[in-house]
Enzyme design. Structure first.
Site, short mmCIF file in Angstrom:
data_model
loop_
_atom_site.label_atom_id
_atom_site.label_comp_id
_atom_site.label_asym_id
_atom_site.label_seq_id
_atom_site.Cartn_x
_atom_site.Cartn_y
_atom_site.Cartn_z
N HIS A 146 5.23 -3.87 3.91
CA HIS A 146 5.13 -5.21 4.49
C HIS A 146 3.70 -5.73 4.55
O HIS A 146 3.47 -6.91 4.77
CB HIS A 146 5.80 -5.27 5.87
N ASP A 179 9.57 1.15 3.69
CA ASP A 179 8.41 0.36 4.11
C ASP A 179 7.11 1.05 3.71
O ASP A 179 6.15 1.14 4.49
CB ASP A 179 8.44 0.10 5.62
N SER A 183 -0.98 -1.70 10.92
CA SER A 183 0.05 -1.31 9.96
C SER A 183 -0.56 -0.71 8.71
O SER A 183 -1.49 -1.27 8.12
CB SER A 183 0.88 -2.53 9.56
#
Length: 385
Positions: free
Chosen positions: A178, A208, A326
């Site tokens: 992402h 992911d 992230s």
């Protein structure tokens, strides 16, 4: 039939030699002493004293054989001193071979797989904490910070900031899908401040995860990918990333739980805030401080995950994670990567605030590193899902 007793004093009968005549001269009344040394009979043959000699148990004394004739003896065992030398020599050679072979195998393994091969349960070598600094947050930060990068991705929906982990010296970097999904260009900033352009190698939206490669990089420090199956609740951990664009930010905490089912959006257009430039998720979108939405325990956090989602088992941590973390690293106290940080909960984001929010409330999630290691071949092959 009667027995005839030999008269007292009668001389014994002596054996004949086949012609009925008595042996002459008569044999002595005792057995002569035989030599105790072996008698050489020529090359490769050794004969020992015949049975019947004194103490030998030979003929005339309850033994077998013919008196006075040498008898072949069993082949004697080799002297112990001689036997030990070959054994000791072989043992020394075996030990030396094991040491050299083991060292050679290690070097060959590192050269052939560039430090990135191995099974999900094995440790892929790289930078670790020195023995003197092991177990300290400062030691982990000093050793691993050079292996964590900031990723800036530009897409049609805006710009976002995330983090990544260097796994090869020529610039392979692991991050979240992402973070870079839909990106038209990617710039990576090292801990030294040096920047590179990067290309997407492979993505796996179901997990992911994504792999990117720096252009023209070499000699980079690489992270050690540990074994997440050895992680236990309560273990101390360190998180390193670029929250809000602050490169190399270090936080610490513990492992709060394992195997949490976390659901995230699979594509960059998912989420209720995508029109405001959320783009690649837990970064800095054009709307400012947008977070990557996820679901946990039947509730949605940081917005709507949309219709296209994927669920994975995550490591839960209370180490502070904020937008921009992230793709960064969750690290144990030996300096081994045990997870890729992927989601965090910010209380203000669920209330619809467009600001950067209150930040971490101690509820963060990371993809176990064993999931990454099992997926590396797929990512390197350029497969996308």
């Amino acid at each position: 039939m009667t027995e005839t007793q030999r008269p007292s004093g009668e001389y014994p009968m002596y054996p004949s030699y086949g012609n009925g005549d008595a042996a002459y001269p008569p044999p002595p009344s005792y057995q002569p002493v035989q030599p105790v040394e072996p008698v050489a009979m020529g090359p490769g043959a050794t004969v020992w004293p015949a049975p019947g000699t004194a103490g030998s148990g030979g003929a005339g004394h309850g033994g077998d054989g013919f008196p006075g004739l040498p008898q072949a003896a069993p082949e004697p065992s080799a002297p112990r001193r001689r036997a030990r030398r070959p054994v000791a020599l072989l043992a020394a050679v075996a030990i030396a071979a094991a040491i050299v072979g083991g060292g050679t195998a290690t070097v060959i393994g590192q050269l052939t797989d560039n430090g990135t091969g191995g099974t999900a349960g094995s440790v892929i070598p790289g930078t670790t904490v020195s023995q003197s600094n092991k177990g300290t947050v400062s030691g982990v930060a000093a050793a691993l910070s050079p292996t964590i990068v900031e990723i800036g991705a530009t897409s049609a929906s805006g710009q976002s900031t995330g983090s990544g982990v260097v796994i090869t010296s020529d610039g392979e970097i692991v991050t979240n899908n992402h973070v870079i999904a839909g990106a038209s260009s990617i710039k990576v900033t090292l801990s030294t401040g040096k920047t590179y352009n990067a290309d997407i190698v492979g993505t796996d939206a179901d997990k992911d995860l994504a792999l990117i490669k720096l252009q023209g990089a070499s000699g980079l420090k690489t992270a050690t990918l540990g074994d997440s199956s050895q992680v236990a609740v309560g273990d101390q951990v360190v998180a390193i990333g670029s929250p809000e664009g602050l490169t190399g930010t270090v936080t610490s905490g513990i492992v709060s739980a394992l195997d949490r089912d976390v659901t995230v959006a699979k594509d960059s257009d998912s989420g209720s805030d995508s029109s405001q430039g959320q783009g690649q998720g837990q970064g800095q979108g054009q709307g400012g401080g947008q977070q990557w939405p996820f679901e946990f325990g039947g509730q949605q956090f940081n917005g709507d995950t949309g219709d296209s989602t994927t669920t994975y088992k995550a490591i839960q941590t209370d180490a502070s994670l904020n937008p921009g973390n992230s793709g960064g690293a969750l690290i144990n106290m030996n300096g081994e990567i045990i997870g890729i940080n992927s989601a965090m909960y910010s209380a203000s984001s669920s209330s619809g605030s467009s600001g950067s929010g209150a930040g971490s409330v101690g509820l963060g999630f990371a993809i176990p590193v064993n999931t990454l290691k099992a997926d590396l071949d797929t990512l390197r092959a350029g497969d996308s899902s």
